[in-house]
Design a protein around this motif. Structure first.
Motif, short mmCIF file in Angstrom:
data_model
loop_
_atom_site.label_atom_id
_atom_site.label_comp_id
_atom_site.label_asym_id
_atom_site.label_seq_id
_atom_site.Cartn_x
_atom_site.Cartn_y
_atom_site.Cartn_z
N ASN A 191 -6.64 4.68 0.99
CA ASN A 191 -5.35 4.12 0.61
C ASN A 191 -5.39 3.51 -0.78
O ASN A 191 -6.45 3.12 -1.28
CB ASN A 191 -4.91 3.06 1.62
CG ASN A 191 -4.22 3.66 2.84
OD1 ASN A 191 -4.24 4.87 3.03
ND2 ASN A 191 -3.60 2.82 3.65
N THR A 192 -4.21 3.42 -1.39
CA THR A 192 -4.05 2.76 -2.68
C THR A 192 -3.26 1.48 -2.48
O THR A 192 -2.44 1.37 -1.56
CB THR A 192 -3.34 3.66 -3.69
OG1 THR A 192 -2.05 4.05 -3.17
CG2 THR A 192 -4.15 4.91 -3.98
N TYR A 193 -3.49 0.51 -3.38
CA TYR A 193 -2.90 -0.81 -3.22
C TYR A 193 -2.36 -1.30 -4.56
O TYR A 193 -2.96 -1.06 -5.62
CB TYR A 193 -3.93 -1.80 -2.66
CG TYR A 193 -4.39 -1.39 -1.28
CD1 TYR A 193 -3.73 -1.84 -0.15
CD2 TYR A 193 -5.44 -0.49 -1.12
CE1 TYR A 193 -4.11 -1.41 1.11
CE2 TYR A 193 -5.83 -0.05 0.13
CZ TYR A 193 -5.15 -0.52 1.25
OH TYR A 193 -5.52 -0.10 2.50
N THR A 239 -5.17 -0.36 -7.36
CA THR A 239 -6.54 -0.01 -7.02
C THR A 239 -6.55 0.92 -5.81
O THR A 239 -5.48 1.23 -5.25
CB THR A 239 -7.39 -1.26 -6.74
OG1 THR A 239 -8.77 -0.90 -6.67
CG2 THR A 239 -6.97 -1.93 -5.43
N GLU A 240 -7.71 1.37 -5.40
CA GLU A 240 -7.87 2.21 -4.23
C GLU A 240 -9.17 1.87 -3.52
O GLU A 240 -10.07 1.26 -4.13
CB GLU A 240 -7.87 3.70 -4.62
CG GLU A 240 -9.01 4.08 -5.56
CD GLU A 240 -8.98 5.53 -5.97
OE1 GLU A 240 -8.58 6.37 -5.13
OE2 GLU A 240 -9.35 5.84 -7.12
N ASP A 295 0.83 -1.20 0.00
CA ASP A 295 0.00 0.00 0.00
C ASP A 295 0.87 1.25 0.00
O ASP A 295 2.11 1.18 0.06
CB ASP A 295 -0.99 -0.01 1.17
CG ASP A 295 -0.33 0.16 2.53
OD1 ASP A 295 0.87 0.50 2.59
OD2 ASP A 295 -1.01 -0.07 3.55
N ASN A 296 0.23 2.42 -0.07
CA ASN A 296 0.94 3.68 -0.17
C ASN A 296 1.59 4.10 1.14
O ASN A 296 2.35 5.07 1.19
CB ASN A 296 0.00 4.79 -0.64
CG ASN A 296 -1.20 4.97 0.26
OD1 ASN A 296 -2.02 4.05 0.38
ND2 ASN A 296 -1.33 6.12 0.90
N LYS A 340 -12.38 3.50 -1.94
CA LYS A 340 -13.15 4.75 -1.90
C LYS A 340 -14.13 4.74 -0.73
O LYS A 340 -14.43 3.69 -0.14
CB LYS A 340 -13.91 4.92 -3.21
CG LYS A 340 -13.04 4.81 -4.47
CD LYS A 340 -12.27 6.05 -4.76
CE LYS A 340 -13.17 7.11 -5.35
NZ LYS A 340 -12.40 8.32 -5.74
N PRO A 396 -13.97 1.75 -7.19
CA PRO A 396 -13.21 2.68 -8.04
C PRO A 396 -13.92 2.81 -9.39
O PRO A 396 -14.61 1.89 -9.84
CB PRO A 396 -11.86 1.97 -8.20
CG PRO A 396 -11.79 0.99 -7.08
CD PRO A 396 -13.20 0.56 -6.82
#
Length: 276
Positions: A104-106, A121-122, A77-78, A124, A217
């Motif tokens: 977070n984004t993955y 992906t993220e 993740d970010n 939302k 997303p």
């Protein structure tokens, strides 16, 4: 009696003629190259999260898709967290410490057969479900007799939210082709959604109904819409089938392609038991 005999004889001759004109025409279809198929999600709910890896097979193949074994599967993740997934059964890989978080984004990385695939992906935001209500319909035009579940809850302000709604009947997902329910907020942005039926199939007294609202997303929303179109593309006037989009890309642009999707979702749920 003579008339009946003549009619029977004519029918016999027609049947014999038609049956003698039947030819079996073999169709030699080209065999498409097998591709990696990915199905995975990460949510804001406690794990483990699962990634399924299989290989595509021929259109007329009625056997289960071959599992991809021994792959290296990693989700990062970010915030710098990383989890190497364990293969719990053939082709099924699960996390053991990662926890998804809204905002977070993955990044999914899959290494198999000398190739490296990635998908981003993220997660939302998703609005809460205020409550579920039931409605009994009897002899109403366009509806089957029975009990229907009504959704009530706010839609968050700000255009650009996408959702999927899952309905579980006695802990079993309603999963028929036309029950893939995805929506956007273009017409409902910031409004309160009141007494909306999510399905046209009724429930029975005693059924436990759980509704899950999942954030999507944008690209995953389009992927599911394309899936809906393809799985419901039947009938005499159906259009030619086509491939749906994917976010799983081979880092080697000239290497083998992949299909499927790795998606992030946030989840809200509510439950109601149908009463008489």
């Amino acid at each position: 009696m003579l008339v009946c005999f003549r009619l029977s004889f004519v029918f016999f001759l027609l049947t014999a003629a038609l049956s003698s004109c039947t030819d079996v025409i073999p169709i030699d279809l080209p065999t498409a190259e097998s591709e990696l198929a990915v199905e995975g999600t990460v949510t804001d709910q406690p794990g483990p999260y699962t990634v399924l890896l299989t290989r595509t097979s021929g259109y007329f193949n009625d056997q289960p898709s071959p599992a991809v074994r021994g792959a290296q599967v990693i989700i990062t993740d970010n915030e710098g967290a990383a989890d190497t997934l364990r293969e719990t059964e053939p082709g099924r890989y699960q996390t053991h410490r990662l926890r998804g978080k809204i905002g977070n984004t993955y990044l999914l990385t899959v290494r198999t057969e000398g190739e490296e695939y990635r998908a981003a992906t993220e997660i939302k935001r998703v609005p809460p479900i205020d409550r579920l209500e039931q409605q009994h319909k009897v002899k109403e035009a366009g509806w089957k007799d029975g009990y229907y579940v009504l959704y009530n809850g706010p839609e968050l302000p700000g255009v650009g939210d996408y959702y999927r709604f899952k309905l579980y009947q006695n802990d079993t997902l309603r999963n028929k082709p036309d029950e893939l329910i995805v929506r956007d907020d273009a017409l409902y942005d910031g409004k309160y959604i009141s007494n909306v039926e999510l399905t046209d199939r009724p429930f029975r007294v005693g059924d436990k109904v759980r509704v899950e609202a999942l954030s999507l997303p944008q690209d995953y929303y389009y992927f599911l819409n394309e899936m809906f179109t393809q799985i419901n593309n039947v009938g005499l006037f159906s259009s030619p089938p086509s491939n749906v989009r994917t976010n799983v890309l081979n880092r080697n642009a000239s290497g083998p392609k992949a299909v499927g999707y790795f998606a992030g979702t946030a989840v809200q749920s509510a439950t109601i038991t149908i009463q008489p």
